[in-house]
Write a protein that holds these residues in place. Structure first.
Motif, PDB file in Angstrom:
ATOM      1  N   ILE A  36       0.748  -1.169   0.302  1.00 50.64           N
ATOM      2  CA  ILE A  36       0.004   0.046   0.008  1.00 50.64           C
ATOM      3  C   ILE A  36       1.021   1.134  -0.069  1.00 50.64           C
ATOM      4  N   VAL A  57      -8.176   0.174   2.453  1.00 53.88           N
ATOM      5  CA  VAL A  57      -7.749  -0.548   1.483  1.00 53.88           C
ATOM      6  C   VAL A  57      -7.289  -1.677   1.972  1.00 53.88           C
ATOM      7  N   VAL A 114      -1.421  -0.870  -4.302  1.00 52.19           N
ATOM      8  CA  VAL A 114      -2.354   0.040  -4.504  1.00 52.19           C
ATOM      9  C   VAL A 114      -1.651   1.400  -4.280  1.00 52.19           C
ATOM     10  N   VAL A 138      -3.613  -1.021  -8.362  1.00 53.10           N
ATOM     11  CA  VAL A 138      -4.761   0.025  -8.489  1.00 53.10           C
ATOM     12  C   VAL A 138      -4.176   1.200  -7.979  1.00 53.10           C
ATOM     13  N   LEU A 140      -5.626   4.638  -6.270  1.00 52.39           N
ATOM     14  CA  LEU A 140      -6.724   5.180  -5.450  1.00 52.39           C
ATOM     15  C   LEU A 140      -6.600   6.859  -5.247  1.00 52.39           C
ATOM     16  N   SER A 231     -10.867  -0.872  -3.965  1.00 53.96           N
ATOM     17  CA  SER A 231      -9.395  -0.952  -4.535  1.00 53.96           C
ATOM     18  C   SER A 231      -8.570  -2.177  -3.927  1.00 53.96           C
ATOM     19  N   VAL A 235      -7.265  -5.330  -6.283  1.00 56.66           N
ATOM     20  CA  VAL A 235      -5.855  -5.604  -6.510  1.00 56.66           C
ATOM     21  C   VAL A 235      -5.544  -7.078  -6.333  1.00 56.66           C
TER      22      VAL A 235
END
Length: 554
Positions: A36, A57, A114, A138, A140, A231, A235
């Protein structure tokens, strides 16, 4: 999975022990490791809320059977860096963001990613890393802030900067300015206009890298929390199906993103960032490509800073999917895929334009052409850019005498002293990637020009760049820049400058003999900032015409 490098085999006992130390259990060693990438920052209104988004997330990742690991990257707030030496570090921070993410991801072997970000250099830096690493990912968007409300009008941040000029002119009191300061940024989020931050978040969505609608979901809306969780879910699916950015970031998707940007009235800074992102996947995009798309794309959204509406209006009208629907299959590749597993054609078939005043139809466009125009001529053989949709009709063709400055500060001082006349063409040089170094945004000078009432009768050209908040006849990204020996380096007060936006030309009336004579006496000025990093950056940075990417070799 890549993470098996860390956890599989007898000789990986030490790695597993380290993961045990942070609380992992053996079952998790067989699940996807999801990085992340968070640009949370306590001093940054666009990013101060990202810890909560990151938590959602992670919740989504765990729901889908993955293991989340959060790490951070830097996030410069351009709003705080304006008008002083700090802006020299803003564009160069894009490369640090991309490189720092690459270092972490390659060293720690994540399976998917992400990215959470929302402001000017953070979004393109993250997208460069996303493209370069080519792992299931992804993006965000952190989300816009709510608009300020003052005397019955909804406002964005650039209007408080322009108010400074009004105070100098006696058109506004200092008390009124102080009141405006208090209310113009009422929440977390990126500035409530189609500046660089929101332009690039919309670009991420147009490229297919963010969930549909997420680029205009405001930072304080609960919908943003749900998008964060979704999201995380997506992922893990992308990792399981081994769907990588290289399958999404195609020439079709870059075409779509550019069309979208022109229809939105996007920032001139996308001329820097989209080619840099494309470069990471081996696609070459030039200023000429952007000009071609702009000429054939209608400007559909009249959003501040050059329009009437704010980002909240765009979101309520249907956001990016509704704009894509209006552009349609005549202008877009609707078969292009997105990270949620649906093509753009499938997405737009389920949406509606809820406010045709905010998102115009093609037969009722705000302007016939897109937001950007690329000008060329003896002053900019590699090109220069102007946000043509923000220029008054009376200034689309202009001829005037140069007033030459070697820094933004000199220009601002002269404007505030009342020593600029209508018709002048301000020339600000040594603000390019090499010469700044770092290619500062010149929002301080453009805001003062507008506030002093010179925005519709005075032009500005520079080898620096402008904020997405800039409006008026401002031509930036002049290439080659002064520090690289561009013609802008030898201009003098009184030289006649010709700006022809419809004709796409930028020229100065100088003979070859005079040009040769001046260059014989010329030597580049020393950079304004003594910085170890910026010194290296200045030596490695390519022309702005190539996205100001860094050379791979010394």
């Amino acid at each position: 999975m890549r993470s098996s490098t860390l956890v599989n085999g007898l000789d990986r006992a030490g790695m597993r022990a380290h993961l045990n130390a942070i609380g992992l259990i053996s079952r998790e060693f067989s699940q996807p490791f999801i990085g992340i990438v968070n640009s949370w920052n306590e001093m940054h209104p666009g990013h101060a809320h990202l810890q909560r988004l990151s938590q959602e997330v992670k919740n989504g990742v765990r729901m889908a059977g993955g293991v989340p690991f959060e790490f951070n990257t830097i996030a410069v707030c351009d709003g705080l860096a304006q008008g002083h030496v700090g802006m020299c570090f803003s564009l160069p921070s894009r490369e640090i963001i991309a490189d720092s993410i690459e270092v972490m991801v390659e060293a720690q072997r994540y399976d998917g990613l992400v990215f959470i970000g929302g402001c000017d250099k953070i979004v393109p830096g993250m997208l460069m890393a996303l493209a370069r690493l080519n792992l299931p990912a992804v993006f965000l968007p952190a989300g816009p802030m709510l608009p300020g409300r003052y005397q019955g009008r909804e406002l964005a941040i650039y209007e408080v900067r322009e108010a400074v000029g009004k105070v100098h002119k006696g058109e506004m009191t200092e008390e009124g300015l102080a009141e405006l300061e208090e209310i113009i940024c009422p929440s977390y989020g990126s500035c409530a206009m189609m500046g660089t931050a929101n332009t690039m978040s919309c670009v991420a969505e147009g490229l297919g890298l963010a969930l549909p609608g997420s680029s205009t979901t405001h930072a304080v809306f609960s919908r943003k929390l749900r998008e964060a969780k979704q999201s995380g879910l997506e992922v893990v699916r992308l990792v399981q199906e081994n769907i990588r950015p290289s399958e999404i970031l195609t020439e079709k998707s870059f075409h779509n993103a550019l069309r979208l940007s022109m229809a939105l009235g996007g920032s001139s800074n996308l001329l820097l960032h989209i080619p840099a992102i494309a470069h990471e996947v081996g696609i070459t995009l030039t200023a000429d490509d952007i000009e071609l798309i702009s000429r054939s794309t209608p400007h559909l959204c009249d959003i501040k800073p050059s329009g009437r509406y704010v980002m909240k209006d765009l979101d309520e009208a249907g956001g990016v999917p509704a704009v894509m629907k209006e552009l349609g299959n005549e202008l877009l590749y609707l078969d292009a895929p997105t990270v949620n597993g649906r093509s753009w054609g499938e997405i737009v078939s389920t949406v509606a334009n809820k406010n045709p005043q905010v998102i115009r139809t093609r037969d009722n466009a705000v302007h016939e052409h897109g937001s950007l125009a690329i000008l060329k001529g003896n002053l900019a053989p590699e090109g220069a850019v102007v946000k043509q949709t923000a220029v008054a009709p009376s200034m689309r063709r202009h001829r005037g005498p140069a007033r030459v400055f070697d820094s933004q500060e000199e220009a601002v001082e002269t404007i505030l002293a009342g020593r600029i006349s209508p018709g002048d063409v301000l020339v600000i040089r040594y603000e390019g990637p090499k010469g700044g170094p770092g290619m500062r945004e010149l929002l301080a000078v453009t805001s003062v020009l507008m506030g002093m009432g010179l925005g519709e009768n005075t032009a500005l050209i520079t080898d620096g760049r402008f904020s997405g908040a800039t409006r008026g006849p401002c031509v930036g990204h002049v290439a080659p820049e002064a520090a690289a020996g561009g013609l802008i380096a030898i201009l003098q007060d009184g030289d006649m400058i010709n700006i022809d936006i419809p004709g796409r030309e930028l020229n100065v009336d100088l003979s070859m003999e005079v040009i040769k004579e001046r260059f014989e006496k010329w030597s580049p000025k020393m950079p304004k900032v003594n910085s170890s990093y910026l010194s290296r950056y200045s030596r490695l940075v390519e022309s702005v015409a190539r996205g100001a990417v860094l050379k791979k070799e010394w």
